[in-house]
Design a protein around this motif. Structure first.
Motif: not given
Ligand code: ADP
Ligand code: MG
Length: 679
Positions: A231-232, A234, A275
């Motif tokens: 989930h990091n 972008n 995200q």
């Protein structure tokens, strides 16, 4: 980490222990007994009940070797309350002489009744009673063991282990208090050295619960870690302006179900974040996932980004294409079709449109993620029937975004997995579920029919087809041989064509060119053919509302998920629908029987998935590779759902507030399970 080396004489038995997967103190601590024997008290023979596992004590009053059917040694003991006979079938000749009359012995085992109703114990564990023989005050643990390693050796090792006082407390005090958990060391000690008092007050259950907590917390920590990494990424902020969506909703001939609204809310909320969304949309067959995907795509387009909808088969992708272009007609949206079966020129044009941004919505098959396909501004990737795609394929598409912005990902699946499984195995995904079917669906009647009554089924199909209904006739998958599978389908096609004439029969199978397949499907959709003989290519997604009968041959060979999918091809229109499962009696295994029973008594995809889990176990359900997770040792995903839910919350708190605890938990529980790294 302290190893077993600290324990005396460990070398000799190390290789034995490794067979039990015991490599260090922690493995040993978790080597919980299979069961216990109660040697803590002596029962009066008179009170010992048939079927009880107990210990009795008495004086030997007689012994004999008989040769009834089999040679046996009988030893009779008397404790003043009654007499019991100990029976041995395997014994050395000198055994008899050990049982001298007048000696006091203890015997432990299950009390049985012999032919005359007299109490006996067969092959009891026997010990001689001396003056100072004390009764144990704990139950005797019976451990899983291996050849050459006695149960007593493990008992000794465990004793040494607890004397070392090295079992750490893995959870912070606050959590232990809040969830009223037992502390780890006493919990383990309870399980290894259970006393009758603890047993009577159910403390062993509390102890086991502690292990389940730790195991599930560790698992959640691990999965959440993976989740956080994913989930990091972008992603573009795609906040819906609603102008396209409102137009579409106005055109729809139906209102969205509440479940569809709920999942859309979840999806659109995610897409409006910077995200990347990783969401699994699950919903039973016919629950209306396509429209949800379409609306999500519109939110993307509203922001000037492109969206892709990808399906695993040409038939399904094409159906999406036709349906969605129709839905989006006159909205000024350029929907582009991209599939492997297109001509080189068509493909080139489609790919160019993806690259220059003139394609708004791209619908297709695997062709979409080929290397030469590039997008101008990809915002959303929808993958239908995601379980049909490999992880690599999914990743290939996700990487089609620009270097610093990844497209949001929506995966759809009609193979619902039980909530507990979704929570633990798909912890890297957020899950939305459509748990309601659109109103007005007629229930499907499912019938199990022996293949010997095939002619009756053909008659049934003929009668219904004459009334204007349509039917699928599904030929079995023959895994060993595609040639046989095709032959089989051709034979069935011939058989039905002649027996059903003048009713028109079509044939579609996996070996056909896609143009051919599309034509046959179009004939069926238009009701030019009334009966469609098909191999399992029609398993996923096909939507022909007028089809109300599906006959599935050799249903005993198919998995539950597949049967449920196939059955979902009918029950889509206003006619009452029937699913006829033909089976071959000679090939009916026990599990096949169980499966057929489940499918014929339930139409609820979640319930079917749950039963599937019970019949197959979680490893098999997801495929070991897909789940990447070794079986849980203590927790059971179905039975311990409540613990799982709490474990999820605790894991979040540990990761945030107690990182050292979190690290230690994961290391201890999963230090050797490198398989996790691959998820
Ligand atoms: P699946 O979830 O299996 O992919 P589909 O998206 O193919 O299901 O939808 C099945 C059928 O239900 C389609 O014909 C679709 O148009 C219809 N449908 C979808 N949503 C609704 C609704 N809210 N009310 C009535 N019919 C609906
Ligand atoms: Mg579908």
């Amino acid at each position: 980490m302290q190893l077993l080396d600290t324990i005396n004489n460990i070398d000799k038995i190390k290789s034995k222990l490794s067979k039990l997967a015991i490599y260090n103190y922690w493995d040993l601590a978790l080597h919980i007994p299979l069961r216990y024997e109660d040697l803590t008290k002596v029962y009066p023979i008179q009170e010992a009940q048939i079927g009880q596992q107990v210990m009795v004590e008495g004086k030997i009053i007689g012994h004999e070797i008989t040769h009834k059917r089999q040679k046996q040694l009988l030893v009779r003991i008397d404790d003043g309350s009654a007499i019991i006979t100990l029976m041995f079938f395997h014994f050395y000749p000198n055994y008899a002489s050990q049982y001298t009359i007048g000696k006091t012995i203890r015997a432990h085992g299950e009390i049985k009744a012999d032919f005359f109703g007299n109490k006996t114990i067969i092959h009891p564990k026997v010990q001689t009673v001396k003056e100072d023989s004390k009764l144990s005050n704990t139950f005797t643990p019976i451990y899983p063991t291996t050849n050459g390693l006695a149960n007593s050796a493990i008992i000794k090792l465990v004793e040494d282990l607890f004397n070392l006082n090295i079992i750490p407390e893995l959870l912070p005090e606050a959590i232990i208090q809040q969830y009223k958990l037992m502390r780890l060391e006493p919990a383990l000690l309870t399980l290894h050295k259970l006393t009758p008092q603890q047993f009577n007050s159910h403390i062993h259950e509390k102890a086991l619960q502690r292990l389940k907590f730790d195991e599930l917390i560790a698992q959640q920590l691990l999965m959440q870690n993976i989740y956080a990494k994913k989930h990091n990424n972008n992603a573009p902020v795609l906040k819906s302006t609603h102008n396209l969506i409102v137009k579409l909703l106005a055109k729809l001939p139906f209102a969205l179900t509440n479940a569809q609204k709920k999942v859309l809310h979840e999806i659109l909320h995610d897409m409006a974040q910077p995200q990347q969304m990783n969401r699994l949309l699950q919903g039973d067959v016919g629950s209306g996932k396509t429209i949800v995907a379409t609306i999500s795509a519109l939110a993307t387009l509203e922001n000037g980004y492109q969206a892709v909808i990808m399906a695993p088969t040409e038939i399904l992708a094409e159906q999406h294409y036709l349906k969605i272009t129709q839905l989006l007609d006159e909205m000024g949206i350029n929907v582009v079709w991209l599939s492997g079966s297109q001509t080189a020129k068509q493909k080139r044009e489609a790919i160019a449109a993806c690259g220059d941004g003139s394609a708004d919505l791209i619908i297709g098959t695997h062709a979409v993620f080929q290397k030469n396909v590039e997008f101008k501004q990809l915002g959303l990737v929808v993958i239908d029937e995601q379980h049909r795609f490999g992880v690599e394929q999914r990743l290939a598409l996700v990487n089609k975004g620009s270097a610093d912005l990844h497209p949001h990902q929506l995966m759809m699946s009609a193979t619902p997995i039980p909530r507990s499984l979704a929570m633990s195995y798909y912890a890297d995904l957020d899950v939305s579920s459509i748990d309601e079917l659109p109103a007005g669906r007629t229930p499907i009647q499912t019938m199990l029919i022996n293949n010997s009554r095939r002619h009756e089924v053909i008659k049934f199909v003929r009668e219904h087809a004459s009334l204007g209904h349509q039917a699928y006739w599904v030929c079995p998958l023959i895994e060993e041989s595609e040639k046989l599978e095709l032959e089989n389908a051709l034979n069935t096609f011939d058989e039905l064509s002649s027996q059903l004439a003048p009713i028109k029969v079509g044939l579609v199978h996996g070996k056909m060119k896609s143009k051919e397949k599309a034509d046959i499907m179009a004939d069926f959709v238009a009701n030019w053919t009334q009966v469609l003989v098909a191999t399992t290519v029609i398993e996923v997604g096909v939507d022909v509302p007028n089809a109300s009968i599906i006959v599935i041959e050799h249903s005993e060979r198919m998995g539950l998920a597949q049967l449920h999918q196939l059955r979902g091809r009918v029950g889509r229109g206003n006619n009452a629908s029937q699913c006829i499962l033909l089976y071959d009696n000679q090939q009916l295994s026990e599990t096949a029987k169980q499966r057929l029973k489940v499918i014929s008594t339930s139409t609820d995809g979640f319930e079917i998935a749950r039963q599937d889990l019970l019949i197959r176990g979680p490893g098999e359900l997801l495929g070991q590779r897909q789940s990447g997770i070794p079986a849980l040792r203590f927790a059971n995903l179905e039975a311990d759902l409540e613990i799982l839910q709490q474990a999820k919350i605790i894991a979040q708190s540990l990761a945030k507030n107690y990182p050292m605890h979190a690290k230690q938990l994961v290391e201890l529980w999963f230090y050797q399970k490198q398989i996790y790294a691959g998820i």
